[in-house]
Write a protein that holds these residues in place. Sequence first.
Motif, PDB file in Angstrom:
ATOM      1  N   TRP A 161     -52.722   1.426 -53.212  1.00 48.86           N
ATOM      2  CA  TRP A 161     -52.905   2.332 -52.071  1.00 48.86           C
ATOM      3  C   TRP A 161     -51.670   3.177 -51.790  1.00 48.86           C
ATOM      4  N   ASN A 162     -50.610   2.963 -52.560  1.00 52.46           N
ATOM      5  CA  ASN A 162     -49.412   3.764 -52.380  1.00 52.46           C
ATOM      6  C   ASN A 162     -49.739   5.234 -52.581  1.00 52.46           C
ATOM      7  N   GLN A 163     -49.155   6.099 -51.738  1.00 53.39           N
ATOM      8  CA  GLN A 163     -49.470   7.523 -51.766  1.00 53.39           C
ATOM      9  C   GLN A 163     -49.293   8.129 -53.156  1.00 53.39           C
ATOM     10  N   ALA A 164     -48.303   7.622 -53.892  1.00 53.00           N
ATOM     11  CA  ALA A 164     -48.039   8.178 -55.220  1.00 53.00           C
ATOM     12  C   ALA A 164     -48.948   7.596 -56.290  1.00 53.00           C
ATOM     13  N   GLN A 165     -49.755   6.578 -55.919  1.00 54.62           N
ATOM     14  CA  GLN A 165     -50.596   5.911 -56.918  1.00 54.62           C
ATOM     15  C   GLN A 165     -52.084   6.096 -56.636  1.00 54.62           C
ATOM     16  N   ARG A 166     -52.459   7.214 -56.016  1.00 53.45           N
ATOM     17  CA  ARG A 166     -53.845   7.402 -55.642  1.00 53.45           C
ATOM     18  C   ARG A 166     -54.794   7.596 -56.836  1.00 53.45           C
ATOM     19  N   SER A 167     -54.223   7.719 -58.021  1.00 56.32           N
ATOM     20  CA  SER A 167     -55.077   7.888 -59.199  1.00 56.32           C
ATOM     21  C   SER A 167     -55.462   6.549 -59.826  1.00 56.32           C
ATOM     22  N   THR A 168     -55.057   5.430 -59.225  1.00 58.37           N
ATOM     23  CA  THR A 168     -55.392   4.134 -59.796  1.00 58.37           C
ATOM     24  C   THR A 168     -56.903   3.930 -59.799  1.00 58.37           C
ATOM     25  N   ARG A 169     -57.370   3.216 -60.788  1.00 64.39           N
ATOM     26  CA  ARG A 169     -58.809   2.993 -60.930  1.00 64.39           C
ATOM     27  C   ARG A 169     -59.369   2.216 -59.747  1.00 64.39           C
ATOM     28  N   ALA A 170     -58.587   1.257 -59.245  1.00 65.77           N
ATOM     29  CA  ALA A 170     -59.049   0.469 -58.097  1.00 65.77           C
ATOM     30  C   ALA A 170     -59.278   1.355 -56.887  1.00 65.77           C
ATOM     31  N   PHE A 171     -58.319   2.244 -56.594  1.00 66.21           N
ATOM     32  CA  PHE A 171     -58.446   3.126 -55.429  1.00 66.21           C
ATOM     33  C   PHE A 171     -59.643   4.057 -55.582  1.00 66.21           C
ATOM     34  N   ARG A 172     -59.753   4.709 -56.742  1.00 61.17           N
ATOM     35  CA  ARG A 172     -60.846   5.660 -56.949  1.00 61.17           C
ATOM     36  C   ARG A 172     -62.204   4.965 -56.891  1.00 61.17           C
ATOM     37  N   SER A 173     -62.283   3.756 -57.441  1.00 62.65           N
ATOM     38  CA  SER A 173     -63.551   3.027 -57.455  1.00 62.65           C
ATOM     39  C   SER A 173     -63.995   2.651 -56.044  1.00 62.65           C
ATOM     40  N   THR A 208     -73.551  -7.506 -49.810  1.00 62.29           N
ATOM     41  CA  THR A 208     -74.295  -6.699 -48.842  1.00 62.29           C
ATOM     42  C   THR A 208     -75.279  -7.545 -48.052  1.00 62.29           C
ATOM     43  N   GLU A 209     -75.828  -6.903 -47.027  1.00 61.39           N
ATOM     44  CA  GLU A 209     -76.923  -7.512 -46.265  1.00 61.39           C
ATOM     45  C   GLU A 209     -78.198  -6.729 -46.557  1.00 61.39           C
ATOM     46  N   THR A 210     -78.562  -6.699 -47.824  1.00 60.49           N
ATOM     47  CA  THR A 210     -79.776  -6.004 -48.255  1.00 60.49           C
ATOM     48  C   THR A 210     -80.619  -6.986 -49.062  1.00 60.49           C
ATOM     49  N   ALA A 211     -81.608  -6.458 -49.745  1.00 61.64           N
ATOM     50  CA  ALA A 211     -82.455  -7.306 -50.584  1.00 61.64           C
ATOM     51  C   ALA A 211     -81.683  -7.885 -51.759  1.00 61.64           C
ATOM     52  N   VAL A 212     -80.511  -7.339 -52.036  1.00 63.06           N
ATOM     53  CA  VAL A 212     -79.653  -7.873 -53.104  1.00 63.06           C
ATOM     54  C   VAL A 212     -78.327  -8.280 -52.466  1.00 63.06           C
ATOM     55  N   ALA A 213     -78.055  -9.568 -52.449  1.00 62.97           N
ATOM     56  CA  ALA A 213     -76.866 -10.058 -51.755  1.00 62.97           C
ATOM     57  C   ALA A 213     -75.580  -9.673 -52.473  1.00 62.97           C
ATOM     58  N   LYS A 214     -75.592  -9.739 -53.809  1.00 66.03           N
ATOM     59  CA  LYS A 214     -74.402  -9.415 -54.598  1.00 66.03           C
ATOM     60  C   LYS A 214     -74.777  -8.396 -55.663  1.00 66.03           C
ATOM     61  N   ILE A 215     -74.009  -7.294 -55.709  1.00 64.56           N
ATOM     62  CA  ILE A 215     -74.284  -6.221 -56.668  1.00 64.56           C
ATOM     63  C   ILE A 215     -73.054  -6.020 -57.542  1.00 64.56           C
ATOM     64  N   ARG A 216     -73.203  -6.291 -58.826  1.00 64.40           N
ATOM     65  CA  ARG A 216     -72.098  -6.094 -59.761  1.00 64.40           C
ATOM     66  C   ARG A 216     -72.212  -4.695 -60.369  1.00 64.40           C
ATOM     67  N   LEU A 217     -71.199  -3.871 -60.090  1.00 66.58           N
ATOM     68  CA  LEU A 217     -71.256  -2.476 -60.530  1.00 66.58           C
ATOM     69  C   LEU A 217     -70.271  -2.146 -61.642  1.00 66.58           C
ATOM     70  N   GLY A 218     -69.242  -2.966 -61.836  1.00 66.99           N
ATOM     71  CA  GLY A 218     -68.244  -2.637 -62.845  1.00 66.99           C
ATOM     72  C   GLY A 218     -67.422  -1.436 -62.428  1.00 66.99           C
ATOM     73  N   PHE A 219     -67.100  -0.571 -63.396  1.00 63.38           N
ATOM     74  CA  PHE A 219     -66.336   0.634 -63.114  1.00 63.38           C
ATOM     75  C   PHE A 219     -67.143   1.876 -63.490  1.00 63.38           C
ATOM     76  N   GLY A 220     -67.170   2.842 -62.577  1.00 67.61           N
ATOM     77  CA  GLY A 220     -67.735   4.154 -62.875  1.00 67.61           C
ATOM     78  C   GLY A 220     -69.246   4.262 -62.795  1.00 67.61           C
ATOM     79  N   LYS A 221     -69.709   5.518 -62.686  1.00 61.95           N
ATOM     80  CA  LYS A 221     -71.131   5.878 -62.652  1.00 61.95           C
ATOM     81  C   LYS A 221     -71.898   5.097 -61.580  1.00 61.95           C
ATOM     82  N   TYR A 222     -71.306   4.982 -60.411  1.00 59.79           N
ATOM     83  CA  TYR A 222     -71.904   4.166 -59.353  1.00 59.79           C
ATOM     84  C   TYR A 222     -73.220   4.754 -58.836  1.00 59.79           C
ATOM     85  N   LYS A 223     -73.273   6.054 -58.726  1.00 53.94           N
ATOM     86  CA  LYS A 223     -74.492   6.679 -58.211  1.00 53.94           C
ATOM     87  C   LYS A 223     -75.676   6.393 -59.120  1.00 53.94           C
TER      88      LYS A 223
END
Length: 270
Positions: A161-173, A208-223
């Motif tokens: 979350w450091n201002q200079a590290q906003r390109s990290t995969r964790a932050f973007r994801s 989540t509190e939906t019909a799926v309690a745990k959703i594994r998304l990995g990295f990228g293409k979330y939509k």
Amino acid sequence: NEESSPADGFIKWRSIIIIAAKTAGATLLVLIMSLVFMFGHDMVTQCDYLKAKIVTVTGNSRISVKEIKRIAGIYKGVNILSVNMRLARKKLLAIPWIKKVDIRRDFPSGMAIHVIENQPKAIVDFGRFFLINSEGNVFMEVKPSDFPGLPVIKGVEYSDWNQAQRSTRAFRSVMSVLNLAEKGAEPFNIRDLKQIDVDPETGVTLLTETAVAKIRLGFGKYKEKLRRMEKILSLPETIRRFSAFDMMDLRNPERVVARPRPAEKAAFSS
């Protein structure tokens, strides 16, 4: 060497006297101008005509109008030219909830303060818990119990979350998922999202509190991945066989792995 004449001595002393007189005159002029400016400043900044009759505060919801006026030092009756607006702005920006400040003078007798507050988007766990705003900026330490409606982000480091590290995969994801949830993207919105777990190897997992309690998304293409889940959940129960799932793994674009909730699995088996 020729001896100096009395005329030469007179010219020398006259030059010294002229220089001294000019120096004294310049010093006197500076002193007079300083006094004029000082008395002029006092007269203007103490003038009743320029005292604030109206002080407006807009944009606030978390911080009271009274508190904003007190911290800024801007209140009814203050001379509007005596206000150090740069200092007032700096003091207001020291309040964690305040993101931006605009202060202006409305001549002859008004002051206006407009604030933009940080809107909390999620809580991030760095060992201690902090609020982040819509840009992902950390702005305030909190207790998660104080904001039960906000998702909690786990598995990240402060360096992500450091201002200079906003390109990290964790932050973007994380920010991508939060933005989708905030827009109310199916099959969940921000109110349904309870936790975001980030693993450097396996990626993002949502609780989540939906019909799926745990959703594994990995990295990228979330939509695209969430659209696949939405299509599955929109199928008739006679086809998908279960109404609720304990887990759904969407990381592999070629297949979806789902685990029904134990109670539903038992009911179906019977």
